[in-house]
Motif scaffolding. Structure first.
Motif, PDB file in Angstrom:
ATOM      1  N   ARG A  76      -0.961   2.624   3.421  1.00 29.13           N
ATOM      2  CA  ARG A  76      -1.994   1.889   2.695  1.00 29.13           C
ATOM      3  C   ARG A  76      -1.809   0.414   3.022  1.00 29.13           C
ATOM      4  NH1 ARG A  76      -4.154   2.209  -3.547  1.00 29.13           N
ATOM      5  NH2 ARG A  76      -4.993   0.102  -3.582  1.00 29.13           N
ATOM      6  N   ASP A  86       2.179   6.136  -2.512  1.00 27.95           N
ATOM      7  CA  ASP A  86       1.143   5.531  -3.354  1.00 27.95           C
ATOM      8  C   ASP A  86       0.625   6.526  -4.380  1.00 27.95           C
ATOM      9  OD1 ASP A  86      -0.472   3.287  -4.076  1.00 27.95           O
ATOM     10  OD2 ASP A  86      -2.182   4.300  -3.165  1.00 27.95           O
ATOM     11  N   PRO A 169      -5.341   7.660  -2.664  1.00 23.62           N
ATOM     12  CA  PRO A 169      -4.705   6.457  -2.127  1.00 23.62           C
ATOM     13  C   PRO A 169      -5.610   5.651  -1.212  1.00 23.62           C
ATOM     14  CG  PRO A 169      -3.268   8.362  -1.914  1.00 23.62           C
ATOM     15  CD  PRO A 169      -4.614   8.877  -2.311  1.00 23.62           C
TER      16      PRO A 169
END
Length: 486
Positions: A76, A86, A169
């Motif tokens: 990410r 995440d 995410p």
């Protein structure tokens, strides 16, 4: 001070009301999905979370992650962590504010070893996990998709609340496919359910080539997302609205699913199924355009660095180059780039520049004591605190022992202090030095500033920039010619 271009309070009020209307429309469970960005100055980072809190008693969270993204350790970009980590972070965030996280869904599951390991980790932590599988012919073969051999092969997700928020995410995680699968399974069990889409971008009632919508294309360049006019909406209403290719492609599947469930589809277009009041809350279009332009340039530099690091394809860079041209943007539209390159050329060493809230550009050069980014941060704090540039906030007598520790005992080749080390040293100095404390007090003012480095930074410096809220870009080259960089 950056202009406020977006009315966040109005957005929260309008968006919450629209979601409640959709729940009432279907009279049952409502499946929803989220996406965020940085191109609306004034849009609070926790806007969506605050809106969810207004619906806390009626909502539960369902987190979706693509098993293929787990397998390839997809990162990410804004947080610098993998999608699986995440997912754990998101669970903690939602739970910390009292929101119920029902389960996690692994999409495109095909016995990937990393995905199996992650499922076990989640289950060991007490999190329910479901598997959804690749569907041959998706999204074109509607008849097969909407069948027991298509959506019907996926696990049925046990839910408890009437509003089920499907989040992930990042883009391409399989949120919509998860919603479609659940609609199919709910129908098979005689449960009334509906679907509404809640994504901020692209904004349906802005022009197709508005910089905000082009910034969305830049953010999803690796997914080959393309903004386009919604042909179904124009056919139904004669109105021009903006959507993107994946939604337009999947609409026949969604329509067929609803026809199977309800006898007819309540939506006439992909735009109809969206709940997005963001376009109605922009109060300064010029400021939004400028912010979106900066996002496109940042994405371009991010892609070039990722390509240099071997974690992105050249095609992504080419697409972003095209978006830059379409948006009439050049690197000159980001002043920190020229400033850092000029400083690097004059010193013969890496340099970093930071644009202050008032437009002033502060630079930092590489020295025997500090890396360029650490120097730039210190210089910026001096400027913001009105501290004379000649003052040493950290004495060399404090820096040198830290360098000896790094090289002599911790095995570092580079003796220069990174940003985190400088900030720790500054904090120690602040205990007895008013000027150092004054500089520390300015850290909050760095959030939202723009920065550029003449080289790809070490991961530790990059992470500190992110934690401080500074929007960083880097030239796609390393300081050294070594093959291994950390």
């Amino acid at each position: 001070m950056k202009p406020v271009a977006f009315d966040n309070d109005k957005y929260l009020k309008m968006q919450s009301e629209k979601i409640k209307e959709r729940i009432d429309l279907f009279g049952g469970k409502l499946y929803d999905d989220f996406h965020a960005s940085r191109v609306l100055p004034g849009f609070a980072p926790d806007s969506k979370l605050q809106m969810l809190l207004k619906l806390r008693d009626r909502a539960e969270i369902l987190i979706v992650i693509n098993a293929a993204d787990i397998e390839k350790n997809k990162i990410r970009g804004d947080l610098g962590i993998t999608y699986d980590l995440d997912t754990l972070r998101l669970i903690d965030v939602f739970r910390s504010v009292g929101l119920y996280v029902g389960s996690v869904v692994l999409t495109c599951y095909a016995n990937q070893p990393a995905a199996k390991k992650f499922q076990k980790r989640l289950e060991d932590l007490g999190v329910k996990v479901y598997r959804h599988y690749p569907i041959p012919g998706y999204p074109a073969d509607v008849e097969f998709i909407v069948s027991d051999e298509g959506l019907g092969k996926n696990d049925y997700i046990e839910t408890e609340k009437e509003l089920v928020i499907v989040t992930a995410p990042g883009p391409g995680s399989g949120k919509m496919a998860t919603c479609l699968s659940q609609l199919y399974h709910e129908h098979k069990r005689g449960i009334k359910a509906g679907y509404a889409k809640f994504e901020t971008f692209p904004i349906w009632n802005l022009p197709l080539k508005h910089p905000v919508n082009m910034a969305y294309e830049a953010a999803t360049a690796d997914l080959n997302d393309v903004n386009m006019l919604d042909p179904y909406h124009f056919e139904a209403y004669g109105e021009t609205t903006v959507n993107y290719n994946r939604d337009v492609e999947i609409f026949p599947v969604l329509s067929a699913t609803f026809e199977e469930i309800l006898g007819e589809c309540p939506y006439k277009s992909p735009t109809d199924m969206g709940v997005n009041m963001a376009g109605n809350c922009i109060v300064d279009d010029e400021a939004v355009r400028k912010a979106a332009g900066q996002e496109i340039i940042r994405r371009y530099y991010s892609a070039m660095c990722a390509s240099r690091q071997g974690i992105a394809e050249k095609d992504v860079v080419y697409k972003l180059e095209l978006l830059m041209k379409q948006a009439d943007l050049t690197t000159e539209d980001r002043p920190v780039i020229a400033a850092s390159l000029e400083k690097a050329e004059s010193t013969g060493e890496p340099a970093t520049s930071i644009e202050m809230p008032d437009g002033t550009i502060i630079t930092g050069k590489t020295s025997s004591l500090l890396g360029a980014s650490a120097a730039a941060i210190l210089n910026a704090l001096k400027y913001l605190g009105g501290i004379n540039d000649e003052i040493h906030l950290i004495s060399p007598t404090i820096i040198e022992p830290i360098q000896k520790l790094k090289v002599g005992h911790l095995g570092n080749r580079n003796p220069r202090l990174h940003i985190d080390e400088v900030l720790l040293a500054l904090s120690i100095c602040a205990a007895t030095d008013e000027q150092a404390q004054k500089a520390l007090d300015q850290l909050h003012a760095l959030s939202g500033c723009e920065a550029h480095s003449s080289v790809i930074l070490a991961s530790v410096d990059e992470k500190i920039f992110k934690k401080l809220g500074i929007n960083l870009t880097c030239e796609p080259k390393y300081q050294t010619k070594r093959l291994y960089h950390i």
